[in-house]
Structure formats: structure tokens, C-alpha cells
Scaffold this motif. Structure first.
Motif, PDB file in Angstrom:
ATOM      1  N   LEU A   1      56.189  26.497  49.832  1.00  0.00           N
ATOM      2  CA  LEU A   1      55.268  26.208  48.725  1.00  0.00           C
ATOM      3  C   LEU A   1      55.460  27.158  47.549  1.00  0.00           C
ATOM      4  N   LYS A   2      56.353  28.106  47.688  1.00  0.00           N
ATOM      5  CA  LYS A   2      56.460  29.218  46.748  1.00  0.00           C
ATOM      6  C   LYS A   2      56.598  28.785  45.297  1.00  0.00           C
ATOM      7  N   ASP A   3      57.444  27.815  45.023  1.00  0.00           N
ATOM      8  CA  ASP A   3      57.748  27.451  43.635  1.00  0.00           C
ATOM      9  C   ASP A   3      56.777  26.441  43.048  1.00  0.00           C
ATOM     10  N   LYS A   4      55.850  25.931  43.856  1.00  0.00           N
ATOM     11  CA  LYS A   4      54.945  24.892  43.363  1.00  0.00           C
ATOM     12  C   LYS A   4      53.474  25.275  43.459  1.00  0.00           C
ATOM     13  N   LEU A   5      53.177  26.455  43.984  1.00  0.00           N
ATOM     14  CA  LEU A   5      51.795  26.856  44.257  1.00  0.00           C
ATOM     15  C   LEU A   5      51.288  27.850  43.217  1.00  0.00           C
ATOM     16  N   PHE A   6      50.139  27.521  42.587  1.00  0.00           N
ATOM     17  CA  PHE A   6      49.513  28.381  41.587  1.00  0.00           C
ATOM     18  C   PHE A   6      48.001  28.424  41.842  1.00  0.00           C
ATOM     19  N   TYR A   7      47.358  29.505  41.415  1.00  0.00           N
ATOM     20  CA  TYR A   7      45.908  29.603  41.562  1.00  0.00           C
ATOM     21  C   TYR A   7      45.247  29.804  40.206  1.00  0.00           C
ATOM     22  N   LEU A   8      43.992  29.379  40.136  1.00  0.00           N
ATOM     23  CA  LEU A   8      43.198  29.523  38.920  1.00  0.00           C
ATOM     24  C   LEU A   8      42.164  30.621  39.126  1.00  0.00           C
ATOM     25  N   PRO A   9      42.300  31.765  38.456  1.00  0.00           N
ATOM     26  CA  PRO A   9      41.327  32.854  38.633  1.00  0.00           C
ATOM     27  C   PRO A   9      39.979  32.521  37.996  1.00  0.00           C
ATOM     28  N   ILE A  10      38.934  33.110  38.561  1.00  0.00           N
ATOM     29  CA  ILE A  10      37.602  33.013  37.965  1.00  0.00           C
ATOM     30  C   ILE A  10      36.989  34.402  37.913  1.00  0.00           C
ATOM     31  N   GLU A  11      35.989  34.549  37.088  1.00  0.00           N
ATOM     32  CA  GLU A  11      35.208  35.785  37.061  1.00  0.00           C
ATOM     33  C   GLU A  11      33.771  35.455  36.736  1.00  0.00           C
ATOM     34  N   ALA A  12      32.889  36.375  37.074  1.00  0.00           N
ATOM     35  CA  ALA A  12      31.463  36.195  36.797  1.00  0.00           C
ATOM     36  C   ALA A  12      31.148  36.697  35.395  1.00  0.00           C
ATOM     37  N   ALA A  13      30.586  35.832  34.579  1.00  0.00           N
ATOM     38  CA  ALA A  13      30.123  36.216  33.242  1.00  0.00           C
ATOM     39  C   ALA A  13      28.610  36.356  33.306  1.00  0.00           C
ATOM     40  N   ILE A  14      28.119  37.580  33.206  1.00  0.00           N
ATOM     41  CA  ILE A  14      26.699  37.858  33.440  1.00  0.00           C
ATOM     42  C   ILE A  14      25.963  38.075  32.128  1.00  0.00           C
ATOM     43  N   ASP A  15      24.887  37.342  31.962  1.00  0.00           N
ATOM     44  CA  ASP A  15      24.036  37.512  30.786  1.00  0.00           C
ATOM     45  C   ASP A  15      23.317  38.858  30.882  1.00  0.00           C
ATOM     46  N   LYS A  16      23.264  39.574  29.759  1.00  0.00           N
ATOM     47  CA  LYS A  16      22.653  40.907  29.708  1.00  0.00           C
ATOM     48  C   LYS A  16      23.327  41.856  30.705  1.00  0.00           C
ATOM     49  N   ALA A  17      24.662  41.792  30.710  1.00  0.00           N
ATOM     50  CA  ALA A  17      25.450  42.591  31.649  1.00  0.00           C
ATOM     51  C   ALA A  17      25.223  44.085  31.460  1.00  0.00           C
ATOM     52  N   GLU A  18      24.941  44.500  30.231  1.00  0.00           N
ATOM     53  CA  GLU A  18      24.736  45.930  29.996  1.00  0.00           C
ATOM     54  C   GLU A  18      23.557  46.464  30.798  1.00  0.00           C
ATOM     55  N   SER A  19      22.512  45.658  30.902  1.00  0.00           N
ATOM     56  CA  SER A  19      21.337  46.085  31.670  1.00  0.00           C
ATOM     57  C   SER A  19      21.658  46.170  33.158  1.00  0.00           C
ATOM     58  N   LEU A  20      22.383  45.168  33.670  1.00  0.00           N
ATOM     59  CA  LEU A  20      22.779  45.199  35.080  1.00  0.00           C
ATOM     60  C   LEU A  20      23.699  46.374  35.351  1.00  0.00           C
ATOM     61  N   ASN A  21      24.670  46.574  34.477  1.00  0.00           N
ATOM     62  CA  ASN A  21      25.589  47.700  34.650  1.00  0.00           C
ATOM     63  C   ASN A  21      24.839  49.029  34.682  1.00  0.00           C
ATOM     64  N   GLY A  22      23.842  49.154  33.813  1.00  0.00           N
ATOM     65  CA  GLY A  22      23.063  50.379  33.777  1.00  0.00           C
ATOM     66  C   GLY A  22      22.331  50.631  35.074  1.00  0.00           C
ATOM     67  N   LEU A  23      21.744  49.589  35.661  1.00  0.00           N
ATOM     68  CA  LEU A  23      21.050  49.736  36.944  1.00  0.00           C
ATOM     69  C   LEU A  23      22.006  50.192  38.034  1.00  0.00           C
ATOM     70  N   ILE A  24      23.190  49.589  38.069  1.00  0.00           N
ATOM     71  CA  ILE A  24      24.166  49.932  39.112  1.00  0.00           C
ATOM     72  C   ILE A  24      24.683  51.345  38.922  1.00  0.00           C
ATOM     73  N   LEU A  25      25.039  51.697  37.710  1.00  0.00           N
ATOM     74  CA  LEU A  25      25.583  53.036  37.447  1.00  0.00           C
ATOM     75  C   LEU A  25      24.537  54.108  37.667  1.00  0.00           C
ATOM     76  N   ASN A  26      23.294  53.823  37.333  1.00  0.00           N
ATOM     77  CA  ASN A  26      22.215  54.784  37.595  1.00  0.00           C
ATOM     78  C   ASN A  26      22.049  55.003  39.085  1.00  0.00           C
ATOM     79  N   PHE A  27      22.180  53.943  39.869  1.00  0.00           N
ATOM     80  CA  PHE A  27      22.086  54.080  41.321  1.00  0.00           C
ATOM     81  C   PHE A  27      23.234  54.916  41.864  1.00  0.00           C
ATOM     82  N   VAL A  28      24.432  54.604  41.431  1.00  0.00           N
ATOM     83  CA  VAL A  28      25.615  55.319  41.932  1.00  0.00           C
ATOM     84  C   VAL A  28      25.572  56.783  41.523  1.00  0.00           C
TER      85      VAL A  28
END
Length: 332
Positions: free
Chosen positions: A305-332
Motif C-alpha cells: 500500500l506504500k505508494d497509494k496510501l495517504f492520511y488526512l491530519p486533523i487538529e482541535a481548534a478551540i474557541d478562547k484557547a488562550e483562556s484554556l491554555n492559561g488554566l493548563i499552564l497555571n496547573f502545570v
């Protein structure tokens, strides 16, 4: 509701009572839950099926890996090994599971990837190793209460929120809705890109979070390219292809590709599907195969399958990510 689930309706109160009692025993300290003197972040859900745990773990990896030594610890669902396994150059989806192998494949130079069904044993092995992590991310461990994570992230999907569901076997909840009270953060995943503020407020009112909890909303962001280990292709340049999936919820992916006006046939397998040789032989007849990143981890081992197989990446786009990031970084 499927007929078999209707037939099993009388079992629901039994399942509800058993899981509720288990949680009460942990809450009362009768059943032991181990805490750790370093940051342990748990990502999980109440519903069975895909709520976006893998993109969320990758979101946390990208947030933390530059400043901290990060380890992920998963069960390694459907792997063919047992006990504690530390990912290395010899690992594959069979030895550690498809999702942990995805983490290792993408971040092997930045993080530690381990699997163990016994999360306490996994943590003990990680902290006794030479390369000790500073932060451990527990993948799909919200019900694994033998570990008392310092920060709990609960995911629920926009299309099937836990507050509208019922416990197994009639519904899809692993435990009663009240389990959401253990979460520090609740994230509604796979939301429409254009979700309105009124819809968000309605969701929050139905979640009815505690004062200490914050609710966030996220959507899936797809790449404009598909990838293999050797090359990539622009989505807009794709001709006819076969979409192969072994994930819990294919609707967002199928909708995304359909909206692009692409011509494809969809072969839809169960979540974490182990492909048989006969299925691989059938795929050998396809000209171009597009799959998810998780399924790619299982399929890439087949040289044909090597020459015919491809994947489509995804990522999470989070609304108000700065606030979530702040909560996580403050915890860590």
C-alpha cells in the motif's frame, strides 16, 4: 434506538447503580485513589466512542513540549502486547496501539510515549526511568479512578452531548452524567465552525457546570493536504479515491470531503479495526487510498500500500484557547 438496546433497557438501573456506587466509594476514600506530586492531566469522556481525545492530547503536547518533558500514557487499546510498554524505534500499532503509535510517530523527538492498562503501574515505570517526565498526560482515563489526576479534561461532542444520553447498555454513557462533576474543564468537541454565541450559552446552561468548572468549545480543523511518510498531495488536486476509516464517528470527515466536491468511495470499518489480509488484498486493487491518521498507523506496515496510501491530519481548534491554555499552564 436500536431494538437490542430497547430490549436491554431493564439492565440500565443495574449498570447505573454499580457505577454510581463505585464512584461514591472513591469519593468517600473507601476505594484508594493515588495522587502524585507532579502534574498529571487526564483527558477522557463519559460517552463511549470518538469524542476527539487524540486531537486533544496532541493539542496538549504542542502546548507543553517546548517547556516541559512530556509523557503520554495510554491503555494501548487492541494492542497485541501486555503490561507496560515504552515506545521506541521498534514499536508499531500492534505493539502499543494505533493512537499511542500516532503520538510516537509525530513527536518521538519531543516526548515519551508509554502504554499500560494499569495507569498507576505505568506512572511508576515512567518516573523510575532514566528520562523522567515532568508532566504526564493520561489518554482516555476519566473512569480510571485508581489515579487521582490533578487536572481533568472532560470531552463531549456537539452532536451527542452526555447530558442527552443514558448509561449503557441502552445509551452510550460509561457512567452516570454526575461523573462530569469531577472535571476541571469541559470541552464540547466537533462543533460546527459557525456555532453561535446563543448556541454556546444554551449548551452551557444544559451542562450546568459547577462554579469551579469552565466550558470551552472546539471544532475539527482539517489540513489542506494529505500525507504519506514520503510525500504529500493537495486535497484540491485529488482525483477519485477510496476513503478507508476505522474510527467511531466518520460524519465530520465525510462531510468535509463531500463539501470539497471530491469523488470517493467510503469503506467504513469499526473503530480500531484490525485489518485482515483479505481486506488488505482488496485494498491493493485501489489506485489511491485516503485514510485517517490513526488508521494510517495500522495500514502503513503493508508494503503493497506504500505508494497509494495517504492520511488526512486533523487538529482541535478551540474557541478562547488562550483562556484554556492559561488554566493548563497555571496547573502545570
Amino acid at each position: 434506538m436500536k431494538l437490542v438496546r430497547k430490549i436491554l433497557l431493564p439492565i440500565v438501573p443495574i449498570y447505573y447503580l454499580v457505577t454510581s456506587l463505585r464512584n461514591k466509594l472513591y469519593d468517600a476514600g473507601v476505594k484508594k485513589s493515588t495522587s502524585y506530586a507532579f502534574p498529571v492531566i487526564c483527558v477522557g469522556n463519559l460517552n463511549v466512542g470518538g469524542t476527539g481525545k487524540t486531537p486533544m492530547i496532541e493539542y496538549l503536547i504542542n502546548l507543553l513540549k517546548e517547556d516541559f518533558k512530556v509523557a503520554t500514557l495510554s491503555r494501548g487499546y487492541k494492542r497485541k502486547t501486555e503490561g507496560f510498554q515504552l515506545a521506541d524505534k521498534n514499536s508499531n500499532a500492534d505493539s502499543i496501539g494505533d493512537e499511542p503509535f500516532q503520538f510516537y510517530n509525530k513527536y518521538k523527538d519531543d516526548i515519551i510515549v508509554a502504554v499500560d492498562a494499569n495507569r498507576n503501574n505505568g506512572i511508576k515505570n515512567l518516573i523510575s526511568a532514566n528520562d523522567v517526565p515532568e508532566v504526564i498526560l493520561l489518554d482516555d482515563a476519566f473512569q480510571h479512578r485508581k489515579v487521582n489526576a490533578g487536572f481533568n479534561i472532560l470531552l463531549t461532542t456537539y452532536s451527542n452531548p452526555y447530558f442527552s444520553d443514558y448509561v449503557l447498555p441502552t445509551g452510550n454513557l460509561r457512567e452516570p452524567r454526575s461523573g462530569a462533576n469531577r472535571a476541571d474543564v469541559i470541552i464540547v468537541t466537533k462543533c460546527p465552525i459557525n456555532i453561535s454565541e446563543d448556541e454556546k450559552l444554551e449548551f452551557i446552561s444544559r451542562i450546568n457546570p459547577k462554579k469551579s468548572q469552565q466550558v470551552f468549545f472546539s471544532s475539527i480543523r482539517y489540513s489542506n493536504k494529505v500525507f504519506s511518510d514520503e510525500s504529500s498531495k493537495e486535497i484540491k488536486e485529488l482525483k477519485a479515491f477510496t476513503l478507508v476509516t476505522g474510527i467511531a464517528n466518520t460524519s465530520p470527515l465525510v462531510s468535509f470531503l463531500s463539501e470539497k466536491g471530491l469523488n470517493f468511495e467510503h469503506l467504513n470499518f469499526k473503530d480500531h479495526h484490525n485489518f485482515t489480509q483479505n481486506e488488505i488484498d482488496d485494498l491493493n486493487n485501489e489506485t489511491l487510498i485516503i485514510t485517517t491518521e490513526k488508521d494510517y498507523m495500522r495500514l502503513k506496515q503493508y508494503e503493497s500500500l506504500k505508494d497509494k496510501l495517504f492520511y488526512l491530519p486533523i487538529e482541535a481548534a478551540i474557541d478562547k484557547a488562550e483562556s484554556l491554555n492559561g488554566l493548563i499552564l497555571n496547573f502545570v
